[in-house]
Scaffold this motif. Structure first.
Motif, PDB file in Angstrom:
ATOM      1  N   HIS A  84       0.819  -1.216   0.000  1.00 49.87           N
ATOM      2  CA  HIS A  84       0.000   0.000   0.000  1.00 49.87           C
ATOM      3  C   HIS A  84       0.849   1.261   0.000  1.00 49.87           C
ATOM      4  CE1 HIS A  84       0.616  -0.307   4.353  1.00 49.87           C
ATOM      5  NE2 HIS A  84       0.133   0.894   4.506  1.00 49.87           N
ATOM      6  N   VAL A  85       2.099   1.140   0.469  1.00 46.76           N
ATOM      7  CA  VAL A  85       2.999   2.289   0.399  1.00 46.76           C
ATOM      8  C   VAL A  85       3.588   2.397  -1.015  1.00 46.76           C
ATOM      9  CG1 VAL A  85       5.095   3.320   1.329  1.00 46.76           C
ATOM     10  CG2 VAL A  85       3.546   2.101   2.846  1.00 46.76           C
ATOM     11  N   ILE A  86       4.007   1.267  -1.565  1.00 50.29           N
ATOM     12  CA  ILE A  86       4.640   1.275  -2.885  1.00 50.29           C
ATOM     13  C   ILE A  86       3.700   1.840  -3.954  1.00 50.29           C
ATOM     14  CG2 ILE A  86       5.561  -0.188  -4.719  1.00 50.29           C
ATOM     15  CD1 ILE A  86       6.703  -2.011  -2.634  1.00 50.29           C
ATOM     16  N   ILE A  87       2.418   1.417  -3.937  1.00 51.91           N
ATOM     17  CA  ILE A  87       1.531   1.857  -5.020  1.00 51.91           C
ATOM     18  C   ILE A  87       1.277   3.364  -5.016  1.00 51.91           C
ATOM     19  CG2 ILE A  87       0.309  -0.307  -5.464  1.00 51.91           C
ATOM     20  CD1 ILE A  87      -2.005   0.932  -3.761  1.00 51.91           C
ATOM     21  N   ARG A  88       1.536   4.025  -3.887  1.00 52.94           N
ATOM     22  CA  ARG A  88       1.350   5.485  -3.855  1.00 52.94           C
ATOM     23  C   ARG A  88       2.279   6.152  -4.881  1.00 52.94           C
ATOM     24  NH1 ARG A  88      -2.542   7.495  -2.148  1.00 52.94           N
ATOM     25  NH2 ARG A  88      -1.618   8.988  -3.542  1.00 52.94           N
ATOM     26  N   PHE A  89       3.419   5.525  -5.147  1.00 49.50           N
ATOM     27  CA  PHE A  89       4.382   6.150  -6.056  1.00 49.50           C
ATOM     28  C   PHE A  89       4.034   5.937  -7.528  1.00 49.50           C
ATOM     29  CE2 PHE A  89       6.459   5.732  -2.012  1.00 49.50           C
ATOM     30  CZ  PHE A  89       6.940   7.015  -1.834  1.00 49.50           C
ATOM     31  N   PHE A  90       3.003   5.124  -7.783  1.00 50.29           N
ATOM     32  CA  PHE A  90       2.512   4.985  -9.162  1.00 50.29           C
ATOM     33  C   PHE A  90       1.633   6.168  -9.563  1.00 50.29           C
ATOM     34  CE2 PHE A  90       2.879   0.304  -8.091  1.00 50.29           C
ATOM     35  CZ  PHE A  90       3.981   0.091  -8.890  1.00 50.29           C
ATOM     36  N   THR A  91       1.263   7.007  -8.580  1.00 46.75           N
ATOM     37  CA  THR A  91       0.255   8.040  -8.865  1.00 46.75           C
ATOM     38  C   THR A  91       0.839   9.366  -9.341  1.00 46.75           C
ATOM     39  OG1 THR A  91       0.262   8.912  -6.616  1.00 46.75           O
ATOM     40  CG2 THR A  91      -1.253   7.108  -7.079  1.00 46.75           C
ATOM     41  N   VAL A  92       2.171   9.516  -9.316  1.00 43.58           N
ATOM     42  CA  VAL A  92       2.746  10.805  -9.720  1.00 43.58           C
ATOM     43  C   VAL A  92       3.125  10.765 -11.203  1.00 43.58           C
ATOM     44  CG1 VAL A  92       3.566  11.461  -7.438  1.00 43.58           C
ATOM     45  CG2 VAL A  92       5.013  10.079  -8.913  1.00 43.58           C
ATOM     46  N   PRO A  93       3.207  11.958 -11.860  1.00 41.52           N
ATOM     47  CA  PRO A  93       3.424  11.979 -13.305  1.00 41.52           C
ATOM     48  C   PRO A  93       4.781  11.460 -13.777  1.00 41.52           C
ATOM     49  CG  PRO A  93       2.661  14.131 -12.512  1.00 41.52           C
ATOM     50  CD  PRO A  93       2.927  13.294 -11.314  1.00 41.52           C
ATOM     51  N   ARG A  94       5.870  11.812 -13.068  1.00 37.60           N
ATOM     52  CA  ARG A  94       7.189  11.509 -13.622  1.00 37.60           C
ATOM     53  C   ARG A  94       8.079  10.833 -12.588  1.00 37.60           C
ATOM     54  NH1 ARG A  94       8.792  17.491 -15.021  1.00 37.60           N
ATOM     55  NH2 ARG A  94       8.001  17.544 -12.899  1.00 37.60           N
ATOM     56  N   VAL A  95       9.192  10.254 -13.065  1.00 39.47           N
ATOM     57  CA  VAL A  95      10.135   9.580 -12.178  1.00 39.47           C
ATOM     58  C   VAL A  95      10.675  10.544 -11.126  1.00 39.47           C
ATOM     59  CG1 VAL A  95      12.384   8.458 -12.085  1.00 39.47           C
ATOM     60  CG2 VAL A  95      10.773   7.870 -13.893  1.00 39.47           C
ATOM     61  N   ARG A  96      11.033  11.764 -11.559  1.00 38.29           N
ATOM     62  CA  ARG A  96      11.595  12.711 -10.599  1.00 38.29           C
ATOM     63  C   ARG A  96      10.561  13.078  -9.533  1.00 38.29           C
ATOM     64  NH1 ARG A  96      13.258  17.893 -13.806  1.00 38.29           N
ATOM     65  NH2 ARG A  96      13.404  18.670 -11.668  1.00 38.29           N
ATOM     66  N   ASP A  97       9.277  13.038  -9.892  1.00 33.47           N
ATOM     67  CA  ASP A  97       8.234  13.314  -8.909  1.00 33.47           C
ATOM     68  C   ASP A  97       8.143  12.195  -7.870  1.00 33.47           C
ATOM     69  OD1 ASP A  97       7.520  15.616 -10.348  1.00 33.47           O
ATOM     70  OD2 ASP A  97       6.243  14.424 -11.667  1.00 33.47           O
ATOM     71  N   ALA A  98       8.407  10.960  -8.325  1.00 40.06           N
ATOM     72  CA  ALA A  98       8.386   9.832  -7.387  1.00 40.06           C
ATOM     73  C   ALA A  98       9.477  10.007  -6.343  1.00 40.06           C
ATOM     74  CB  ALA A  98       8.568   8.515  -8.136  1.00 40.06           C
ATOM     75  N   ARG A  99      10.680  10.408  -6.791  1.00 35.86           N
ATOM     76  CA  ARG A  99      11.775  10.635  -5.836  1.00 35.86           C
ATOM     77  C   ARG A  99      11.403  11.747  -4.862  1.00 35.86           C
ATOM     78  NH1 ARG A  99      15.588  11.700 -10.605  1.00 35.86           N
ATOM     79  NH2 ARG A  99      15.996   9.636 -11.452  1.00 35.86           N
ATOM     80  N   LEU A 100      10.948  12.871  -5.424  1.00 34.51           N
ATOM     81  CA  LEU A 100      10.656  14.030  -4.588  1.00 34.51           C
ATOM     82  C   LEU A 100       9.540  13.718  -3.598  1.00 34.51           C
ATOM     83  CD1 LEU A 100      11.254  16.973  -3.962  1.00 34.51           C
ATOM     84  CD2 LEU A 100       9.623  17.638  -5.728  1.00 34.51           C
ATOM     85  N   SER A 101       8.516  12.979  -4.061  1.00 30.26           N
ATOM     86  CA  SER A 101       7.416  12.740  -3.129  1.00 30.26           C
ATOM     87  C   SER A 101       7.824  11.783  -2.020  1.00 30.26           C
ATOM     88  CB  SER A 101       6.151  12.278  -3.859  1.00 30.26           C
ATOM     89  OG  SER A 101       6.348  11.043  -4.464  1.00 30.26           O
ATOM     90  N   ALA A 102       8.822  10.912  -2.263  1.00 31.14           N
ATOM     91  CA  ALA A 102       9.342  10.086  -1.167  1.00 31.14           C
ATOM     92  C   ALA A 102       9.991  10.988  -0.117  1.00 31.14           C
ATOM     93  CB  ALA A 102      10.343   9.071  -1.685  1.00 31.14           C
ATOM     94  N   GLY A 103      10.690  12.023  -0.579  1.00 33.49           N
ATOM     95  CA  GLY A 103      11.293  12.978   0.347  1.00 33.49           C
ATOM     96  C   GLY A 103      10.235  13.715   1.157  1.00 33.49           C
ATOM     97  N   TYR A 104       9.215  14.229   0.463  1.00 30.78           N
ATOM     98  CA  TYR A 104       8.130  14.909   1.180  1.00 30.78           C
ATOM     99  C   TYR A 104       7.464  13.969   2.171  1.00 30.78           C
ATOM    100  CZ  TYR A 104       8.083  19.118  -1.766  1.00 30.78           C
ATOM    101  OH  TYR A 104       8.400  20.289  -2.386  1.00 30.78           O
ATOM    102  N   ALA A 105       7.199  12.730   1.728  1.00 31.81           N
ATOM    103  CA  ALA A 105       6.515  11.775   2.606  1.00 31.81           C
ATOM    104  C   ALA A 105       7.302  11.596   3.898  1.00 31.81           C
ATOM    105  CB  ALA A 105       6.347  10.428   1.901  1.00 31.81           C
ATOM    106  N   LEU A 106       8.617  11.379   3.769  1.00 33.80           N
ATOM    107  CA  LEU A 106       9.394  11.160   4.983  1.00 33.80           C
ATOM    108  C   LEU A 106       9.434  12.419   5.845  1.00 33.80           C
ATOM    109  CD1 LEU A 106      10.932   9.227   6.716  1.00 33.80           C
ATOM    110  CD2 LEU A 106      13.025   9.897   5.582  1.00 33.80           C
TER     111      LEU A 106
END
Lengths: 92, 593
Positions: B268-290
Motif C-alpha cells: 500500500h505504500v509502494i503503489i502510492r508512487f505509481f500516482t505521480v506523473p514523472r520519475v523525478r516526482d516519485a523521488r521528490l514525493s518520497a522525500g516529502y513523505a518522509l
C-alpha cells in the motif's frame, strides 16, 4: 553529445548514468547505515558518554538524529539525481 | 462548550470534508481507480503517503509504547522511517518508470510468470487484511471512548465513510482524502505536544524540549535535564533507566532491519508512487513523505518522555483521593486501574503488574466488580499481580489522555479524537485499494478472465473494494484474537518476499524467474514457520534462550530477507538468464526517459 546520438552512444551514456547512480546510492546508503545501525544501535553505549545538552548522544541518534539524517539523505538524493538526469540527458 | 459537543462538531466537520472530497473525485476509468490517473503532485502525494503510512497504531499507540520501553522504542522510530530511504533510493523511481498499477504487476511481468504474480497477490492480500482489521478496530475504539458510541456502531460508521470514497473515487478519492486526513492528524498530534513542551520545559518545539531542563510548578527553571530527571525517577521506582537499552543488541538490530525493509516492501505504500506523473516526482514525493512522517515521528519520543514524567510525578505515592479528574475518566474506560495492595490509600507505581489474570483467562483482562474499594476506587475480580506495583496503565493512554493530563482546553481533546480517526481511516482506505486492485486487476484481468473490458474491470474493482470493506468491518467488530501476533507477520512477510524480489528485479539484470520464485518461497516459508512456531505452536518457548541467534519473531523477517537474497542469487546463476525482452525492460526502467 550530438543531438541525435546513435544507439551505441546512447547505450554507453545510459551505462555511465547507471554507474554514477550506483555510486551515489552506495554513498548515501553507507551514511544511512552508519547513523541508524551504527550510532543508534551498535555504538550507542560508547556515544552515550558524550552529551548533547540534555541528551546522551547515542540515545539522541536512536530517537531523533537518525530520522533527521534520513530526511536529508532523500533530499540530497533528489537533488543529485536531477542533476545526473540532465547531465546524461535522460531527464523527462 | 462541553467536550462531547466539541467532539461531535470537530469529528462531524472532518467527516463532511471527506465525503465532499469523495463526491468531487469520482472516477470512470481503471487508470483513475488504480493510480488516480497518474496526475498527483509530489507534495500532495507526500502528504497522502504519510497519512497512508501512519496508522491508528502510529497515532495512538506508538508514543505510549516508547514511553514504556524507553530507549528500545527507537527500533520503531528508526524502522518505520529508515525504510523510506530504501524506498526512495531502491524502489520508487524505478517502479514509477515501470508504470503499471500494482506490485504483483511488476513481479509478474519482470519474472514473466503467472506463478510469481500469484505468490505476490496472495502476499499482498494477506499483508493488507492483517493490517486493515486493526484499523477498523481503531476507528471503533476512538468512537467508543470519545463519543460514547458502541464499538460496533463506530466501526459501521467508519466503514460507511471509507466505502463512499474508496468505491466511488478509487485511488483518486483516497489520495485527496488522505491529504486532508494528514492535515487533521498532524495538527491533532502536534498541538497537545507543543502545549506540554511549553508547560514542562518552556520550549516551543517538543524535539528541543525533550533535551532541555525542566521547569517547576511556578515556571522557574530547575536546572535539571528532563531525561536525567526521568532516569532518576525510574531508578527510584526500581525500573531500569529510561535512556538505557533492555533488549540485546542483535535483537534490536534485526527488529529495526525487519521494520525498515518491511516498510519498503509494503504494497500500500509502494503503489502510492505509481500516482505521480514523472520519475523525478516519485523521488521528490518520497522525500516529502518522509519529511511529513518525521514531523510526527520526532515528536512522538518527546511526548513519550513528557507523558512518562508527568504520569510518575502525578500518581506515585500520592493519595488516591487527591487524583485529578482525568484519572477517574480513564478509570471508567478501563485503561487505568488501581489496586491498593498494601491498603495505605496511596498509589505505588513500579515494576511488576498490578493485576493478574483470572484463572479462566488466556490473557489479562480486567473484570469490574460492583461496589467501591475503601478509598472509593472501582473494584476488580482479578487477583493482585506480582511485585508492589499497584497501578495498571494501558499504553494508549499516553496519547489519548495527554491533553487532559496537561489541562488543555476541550477543543484540543476533541481534536485528538478526530486525529485518531483520520489516521485509522486513511490507512484503511489505502489497504483496501491494494486488496481491490489485487483481485480485479491481478487475479481477474491478468489471470482468470483476460477478456473483460475496462468497464467490467472497473466494476469488479468497485465490487471487490466494497466486499473488502465489509470483511474488514467484520474483523473490526469481531477482532480475531491473533491480530496483535500477526502484525509481526505483515512486516516479516513483506521483508522476506517483496523487497528482495523487487530490488533484484531492478538491480540484477541476470535475475530470472527460477531465482525469484525460489527466493520468495524460501523467504516466506522460513519467516512464516519461525513466527508460527513461536507465536502459535509453542508460545511458552518464546524467549531469547530458544531463539535462533537471539533474534525474536519480530526481527526474523530480516533474516528471511537475507535468505531470500542468497537463494535467489545462487539459483539464478545456475539457471538460464531471463529472455531478451525482460532484460530490455530492466534497461528501460533504469533510466527516467
Amino acid at each position: 553529445m550530438s543531438p541525435d546520438p546513435s544507439n551505441e552512444t546512447k547505450r554507453a551514456a545510459h551505462k555511465a548514468y547507471w554507474r554514477a547512480n550506483l555510486r551515489l546510492m552506495a554513498w548515501l546508503l553507507s551514511i544511512w547505515f552508519v547513523v541508524s545501525y551504527g550510532c543508534g544501535i551498535l555504538w550507542v553505549e560508547a556515544l552515550n558518554t558524550i552529551r548533547l545538552g540534555g541528551f546522551q548522544l547515542g540515545f539522541w541518534f536512536a530517537q531523533q538524529g537518525s530520522i533527521y539524517v534520513f530526511v536529508v539523505l532523500i533530499f540530497v538524493y533528489v537533488w543529485r539525481m536531477n542533476k545526473l538526469d540532465r547531465q546524461y540527458d535522460v531527464d523527462e | 462548550m462541553e467536550l462531547q459537543t466539541w467532539t461531535y462538531l470537530i469529528v462531524g466537520l472532518s467527516f463532511a470534508l471527506y465525503i465532499g472530497i469523495a463526491i468531487w473525485s469520482r472516477v470512470q476509468t481503471t487508470r483513475g481507480f488504480y493510480v488516480a490517473g497518474g496526475g498527483v503532485s509530489p507534495l500532495a502525494n507526500g502528504m497522502a503517503t504519510a497519512a497512508d503510512w501512519m496508522s491508528a497504531a502510529s497515532f495512538i499507540s506508538m508514543a505510549g509504547i516508547i514511553s514504556f520501553s524507553g530507549r528500545d522504542g527507537a527500533y520503531y522510530l528508526m524502522g518505520w522511517t529508515g525504510g523510506y530511504v530504501l524506498l526512495a533510493l531502491l524502489l520508487a523511481p524505478y517502479l514509477r518508470k515501470f508504470g503499471q498499477y500494482t506490485v504483483p504487476d511488476f513481479v509478474g511481468q519482470r519474472y514473466y510468470s503467472s506463478q510469481a504474480r500469484l505468490v505476490a497477490v496472495v502476499c499482498a492480500i494477506f499483508v493488507s487484511f492483517t493490517y486493515v482489521a486493526g484499523q477498523m478496530r481503531g476507528v471503533g475504539v476512538v468512537f467508543s471512548r470519545f463519543l460514547d458510541v458502541d464499538i460496533g456502531v463506530g466501526v459501521l460508521i467508519g466503514m460507511g465513510i471509507v466505502f463512499l470514497y474508496a468505491v466511488m473515487g478509487g485511488m483518486k478519492g483516497i489520495t485527496y482524502t488522505q491529504v486532508a486526513q494528514y492535515c487533521v492528524l498532524i495538527f491533532a498530534f502536534l498541538v497537545p505536544a507543543i502545549f506540554i513542551s511549553i508547560t514542562m520545559t518552556g520550549q516551543v518545539l517538543p524535539q528541543v524540549g525533550f533535551g532541555s531542563t525542566v521547569l517547576d510548578a511556578s515556571g522557574a527553571d530547575t536546572g535539571v535535564y528532563l531525561l536525567d530527571k526521568l532516569d532518576g525517577l525510574h531508578r527510584e521506582l526500581g525500573f531500569a533507566a529510561y535512556t538505557a537499552g533492555k533488549k540485546s543488541t542483535i535483537d534490536v538490530f534485526f527488529i529495526t532491519a525487519a521494520l525498515m525493509v518491511g516498510t519498503a516492501g509494503l504494497p500500500h505504500v509502494i503503489i502510492r508512487f505509481f500516482t505521480v506523473p514523472r520519475v523525478r516526482d516519485a523521488r521528490l514525493s518520497a522525500g516529502y513523505a518522509l519529511l511529513f512522517i518525521a514531523l510526527l515521528y520526532t515528536t512522538a519520543p518527546a511526548v513519550a518522555a513528557f507523558a512518562r514524567t508527568n504520569l510518575i510525578e502525578t500518581v506515585h505515592e500520592q493519595p488516591y483521593a487527591e487524583m485529578p479528574r482525568w484519572f477517574q475518566n480513564w478509570e471508567n474506560t478501563g485503561l487505568l486501574a488501581w489496586m491498593d495492595k498494601n491498603g495505605d490509600g496511596r498509589i505505588q507505581y513500579g515494576p511488576g503488574s498490578a493485576f493478574a489474570k483470572l484463572p479462566s483467562q488466556a490473557s489479562l483482562k480486567l473484570v469490574k466488580e460492583s461496589g467501591l474499594g475503601e478509598s472509593g476506587q472501582p473494584r476488580f475480580a482479578n487477583p493482585p499481580g506480582k511485585g508492589r506495583n499497584e497501578l495498571h496503565v494501558d499504553r494508549d493512554i499516553m496519547v489519548l489522555a495527554n491533553p487532559e493530563i496537561a489541562r488543555l482546553p476541550n477543543w484540543v481533546i476533541a481534536l485528538v479524537a478526530a486525529g485518531g480517526l483520520a489516521a485509522a481511516l486513511s490507512t484503511a482506505a489505502g489497504l483496501l485499494l491494494v486488496i481491490s486492485a489485487s483481485i480485479s486487476h491481478d487475479l481477474l484481468k491478468k489471470v482468470l478472465m483476460p477478456g473483460i473490458s475496462e468497464k467490467q474491470e472497473l466494476l469488479y474493482a468497485r465490487i471487490s473494494a466494497g466486499v473488502a470493506v465489509c470483511i474488514a468491518g467484520y474483523f473490526g467488530i469481531n477482532p480475531p484474537g491473533f491480530v496483535a501476533q500477526v502484525v509481526a507477520f505483515a512486516f516479516g512477510l513483506a521483508a522476506a518476499s517483496f523487497f528482495p524480489a523487487i530490488v533484484l528485479g531492478i538491480f540484477s539484470k541476470r535475475m530470472n524467474r527460477q531465482g525469484a520464485v525460489s527466493g520468495m518461497v524460501v523467504g516466506i516459508a522460513f519467516t512464516a514457520a519461525y513466527i508460527i512456531y513461536f507465536k502459535f505452536v509453542n508460545p511458552g518457548a518464546n524467549t531469547a534462550d530458544h531463539w535462533l541467534f537471539g533474534i525474536s519473531p519480530e526481527g526474523i523477517g530480516a533474516l528471511g530477507m537475507l535468505l531470500n537474497f542468497a537463494v535467489s542469487l545462487s539459483v539464478s546463476r545456475l539457471t538460464a538468464p531471463p529472455p531478451a525482452d525482460v532484460q530490455a525492460l530492466v534497461e528501460t526502467i533504469r533510466v527516467p526517459r
